[in-house]
Design a protein around this motif. Structure first.
Motif, PDB file in Angstrom:
ATOM      1  N   MET A  24      -0.712  -0.251 -10.469  1.00  0.00           N
ATOM      2  CA  MET A  24       0.098  -1.206  -9.710  1.00  0.00           C
ATOM      3  C   MET A  24       0.931  -2.073 -10.644  1.00  0.00           C
ATOM      4  N   LYS A  25       0.347  -2.470 -11.759  1.00  0.00           N
ATOM      5  CA  LYS A  25       1.080  -3.277 -12.735  1.00  0.00           C
ATOM      6  C   LYS A  25       2.266  -2.500 -13.289  1.00  0.00           C
ATOM      7  N   ARG A  26       2.063  -1.210 -13.587  1.00  0.00           N
ATOM      8  CA  ARG A  26       3.154  -0.362 -14.088  1.00  0.00           C
ATOM      9  C   ARG A  26       4.264  -0.229 -13.049  1.00  0.00           C
ATOM     10  N   LEU A  27       3.872  -0.030 -11.792  1.00  0.00           N
ATOM     11  CA  LEU A  27       4.857   0.121 -10.722  1.00  0.00           C
ATOM     12  C   LEU A  27       5.691  -1.148 -10.565  1.00  0.00           C
ATOM     13  N   PHE A  50       7.236  -8.776  -3.058  1.00  0.00           N
ATOM     14  CA  PHE A  50       7.305  -7.786  -1.982  1.00  0.00           C
ATOM     15  C   PHE A  50       5.899  -7.361  -1.558  1.00  0.00           C
ATOM     16  N   PHE A  51       5.058  -7.025  -2.531  1.00  0.00           N
ATOM     17  CA  PHE A  51       3.712  -6.567  -2.190  1.00  0.00           C
ATOM     18  C   PHE A  51       2.860  -7.711  -1.614  1.00  0.00           C
ATOM     19  N   PHE A  52       3.085  -8.922  -2.100  1.00  0.00           N
ATOM     20  CA  PHE A  52       2.403 -10.069  -1.499  1.00  0.00           C
ATOM     21  C   PHE A  52       2.843 -10.254  -0.050  1.00  0.00           C
ATOM     22  N   ASN A  53       4.132 -10.033   0.200  1.00  0.00           N
ATOM     23  CA  ASN A  53       4.652 -10.186   1.557  1.00  0.00           C
ATOM     24  C   ASN A  53       3.996  -9.204   2.516  1.00  0.00           C
ATOM     25  N   LEU A  54       3.811  -7.958   2.086  1.00  0.00           N
ATOM     26  CA  LEU A  54       3.129  -6.977   2.931  1.00  0.00           C
ATOM     27  C   LEU A  54       1.736  -7.479   3.323  1.00  0.00           C
ATOM     28  N   LYS A  55       1.031  -8.023   2.348  1.00  0.00           N
ATOM     29  CA  LYS A  55      -0.316  -8.539   2.623  1.00  0.00           C
ATOM     30  C   LYS A  55      -0.257  -9.750   3.538  1.00  0.00           C
ATOM     31  N   ALA A  56       0.719 -10.615   3.316  1.00  0.00           N
ATOM     32  CA  ALA A  56       0.811 -11.869   4.063  1.00  0.00           C
ATOM     33  C   ALA A  56       1.120 -11.647   5.538  1.00  0.00           C
ATOM     34  N   ILE A  57       1.780 -10.530   5.879  1.00  0.00           N
ATOM     35  CA  ILE A  57       2.089 -10.260   7.289  1.00  0.00           C
ATOM     36  C   ILE A  57       1.084  -9.294   7.920  1.00  0.00           C
ATOM     37  N   GLY A  58       0.090  -8.861   7.147  1.00  0.00           N
ATOM     38  CA  GLY A  58      -0.938  -7.970   7.682  1.00  0.00           C
ATOM     39  C   GLY A  58      -0.616  -6.505   7.538  1.00  0.00           C
ATOM     40  N   ALA A  59       0.516  -6.166   6.885  1.00  0.00           N
ATOM     41  CA  ALA A  59       0.977  -4.782   6.831  1.00  0.00           C
ATOM     42  C   ALA A  59       0.520  -4.031   5.589  1.00  0.00           C
ATOM     43  N   ALA A  60      -0.377  -4.627   4.799  1.00  0.00           N
ATOM     44  CA  ALA A  60      -0.827  -3.971   3.572  1.00  0.00           C
ATOM     45  C   ALA A  60      -2.036  -3.072   3.795  1.00  0.00           C
ATOM     46  N   VAL A  61      -2.547  -3.006   5.022  1.00  0.00           N
ATOM     47  CA  VAL A  61      -3.700  -2.146   5.285  1.00  0.00           C
ATOM     48  C   VAL A  61      -3.308  -0.694   5.003  1.00  0.00           C
ATOM     49  N   ALA A  62      -4.078  -0.050   4.125  1.00  0.00           N
ATOM     50  CA  ALA A  62      -3.775   1.313   3.693  1.00  0.00           C
ATOM     51  C   ALA A  62      -4.537   2.300   4.561  1.00  0.00           C
ATOM     52  N   LEU A  63      -3.819   3.142   5.291  1.00  0.00           N
ATOM     53  CA  LEU A  63      -4.439   4.085   6.210  1.00  0.00           C
ATOM     54  C   LEU A  63      -4.566   5.479   5.620  1.00  0.00           C
ATOM     55  N   GLY A  64      -3.917   5.727   4.484  1.00  0.00           N
ATOM     56  CA  GLY A  64      -3.994   7.033   3.840  1.00  0.00           C
ATOM     57  C   GLY A  64      -5.068   7.065   2.759  1.00  0.00           C
ATOM     58  N   PRO A  65      -5.259   8.231   2.125  1.00  0.00           N
ATOM     59  CA  PRO A  65      -6.324   8.377   1.137  1.00  0.00           C
ATOM     60  C   PRO A  65      -5.983   7.847  -0.251  1.00  0.00           C
ATOM     61  N   ASN A  66      -4.685   7.699  -0.564  1.00  0.00           N
ATOM     62  CA  ASN A  66      -4.285   7.341  -1.925  1.00  0.00           C
ATOM     63  C   ASN A  66      -4.315   5.838  -2.157  1.00  0.00           C
ATOM     64  N   ARG A  67      -4.752   5.456  -3.349  1.00  0.00           N
ATOM     65  CA  ARG A  67      -4.763   4.058  -3.772  1.00  0.00           C
ATOM     66  C   ARG A  67      -4.275   3.980  -5.216  1.00  0.00           C
ATOM     67  N   LEU A  68      -3.668   2.870  -5.582  1.00  0.00           N
ATOM     68  CA  LEU A  68      -3.328   2.606  -6.974  1.00  0.00           C
ATOM     69  C   LEU A  68      -4.359   1.650  -7.561  1.00  0.00           C
ATOM     70  N   ASN A  69      -4.805   1.937  -8.799  1.00  0.00           N
ATOM     71  CA  ASN A  69      -5.686   0.967  -9.455  1.00  0.00           C
ATOM     72  C   ASN A  69      -4.841  -0.162 -10.021  1.00  0.00           C
ATOM     73  N   ALA A  70      -5.488  -1.176 -10.573  1.00  0.00           N
ATOM     74  CA  ALA A  70      -4.771  -2.370 -11.034  1.00  0.00           C
ATOM     75  C   ALA A  70      -3.735  -2.026 -12.098  1.00  0.00           C
ATOM     76  N   GLY A  71      -4.078  -1.134 -13.004  1.00  0.00           N
ATOM     77  CA  GLY A  71      -3.140  -0.760 -14.060  1.00  0.00           C
ATOM     78  C   GLY A  71      -1.930  -0.023 -13.518  1.00  0.00           C
TER      79      GLY A  71
END
Length: 265
Positions: free
Chosen positions: A233-236, A210-231
């Motif tokens: 994201m792995k938990r999620l 799912f998250f790869f798909n967001l990136k593959a269609i260009g929709a993964a650009v994050a416009l808000g201030p929050n980010r998840l670190n690698a750990g």
């Protein structure tokens, strides 16, 4: 569009530029939503007044081809913020009488009472103020003109939001407009509205798909201030996979609407 892009526009444009070549391969939800909109277009395109037509945020042209055939030889301008997306659309449709292409930010103001038809498919959610955009589009219609659009709204990605809350993680999807506020916004304009919101679920083998798909269609650009670190994201992703071990079904709430401006305004 001659003005230089601001930071937000640059982020969105660059993300969709990178995705353009394989957008239709990965655009599972986009194709589903396009089919839903196309099924409504024969009814919604009936009784258009004379005048120009405009498509905003056309992408690679999932809806544009039908529009070009249905409206010919009426003047139709197909636009997108991403130059690469627009080029793919142009390659698909080619040059036809009345058809033109323009790189354009869908949030830029349109001249009042100019268009017989404005169409936008899954682009409004990228505007900094979707409601102001809708107001402008309505006022850019000639009397009897129509605004037809689809837009992703609040309630989408419910599984992601719920799992993030369970884990105490920030929900990092970009904010989406409200279907109720869209309806209220259109109700303030002089015209008639037909609006329906449908859930279009899409199933992915794993959360990472799912998250790869967001990136593959260009929709993964994050416009808000929050980010998840690698750990985080792995938990999620692990939690989403535990919740749906046979594959992740992600909800997408899509609003489909047709606004017809009163003929005497």
């Amino acid at each position: 569009m001659d003005a230089p892009l601001n930071s937000r526009q640059q982020q969105i444009s660059a993300s969709f530029d990178r995705a353009a070549e394989y957008y239709e391969m990965h655009g599972l939800l986009q194709k589903k939503a396009a089919l839903e909109l196309l099924a409504r277009l024969p009814k919604w395109l009936a009784d258009l007044p004379e005048g120009e037509a405009l498509e905003l945020g056309a992408g690679t042209g999932l809806v544009s081809e039908f529009m070009a055939q249905k409206l010919a030889p009426r003047p139709l301008t197909i636009t997108d913020l991403s130059q690469a997306m627009l080029l793919h659309c142009q390659e698909k449709l080619g040059d036809r009488p009345g058809l033109s292409y323009e790189r354009r930010d869908a949030s830029l103001p349109l001249a009042e009472a100019r268009y017989a038809l404005i169409l936008s498919a899954l682009a409004l959610q990228w505007l900094p103020d979707p409601y102001a955009g809708l107001k402008n589009y309505c006022r850019a219609l000639v009397p009897g003109g129509k605004l037809i659009f689809s837009v992703m709204v609040e309630g989408s990605f419910a599984q992601w939001r719920e799992e993030a809350a369970q884990l105490g993680l920030p929900y990092t999807a970009n904010p989406l407009p409200s279907a109720e506020q869209i309806a209220a916004c259109l109700a303030e304009e002089p015209g008639e509205v037909e609006l329906v919101t449908r859930n279009l679920p899409v199933k992915f083998p794993k959360a990472r798909d799912f998250f790869f798909n967001l990136k593959a269609i260009g929709a993964a650009v994050a416009l808000g201030p929050n980010r998840l670190n690698a750990g985080q994201m792995k938990r999620l992703m692990a939690a989403l996979d535990r919740t749906q071990p046979s594959g992740l079904t992600m909800d997408h709430q899509i609003c489909f609407a047709c606004f017809k401006r009163h003929a005497d305004t």
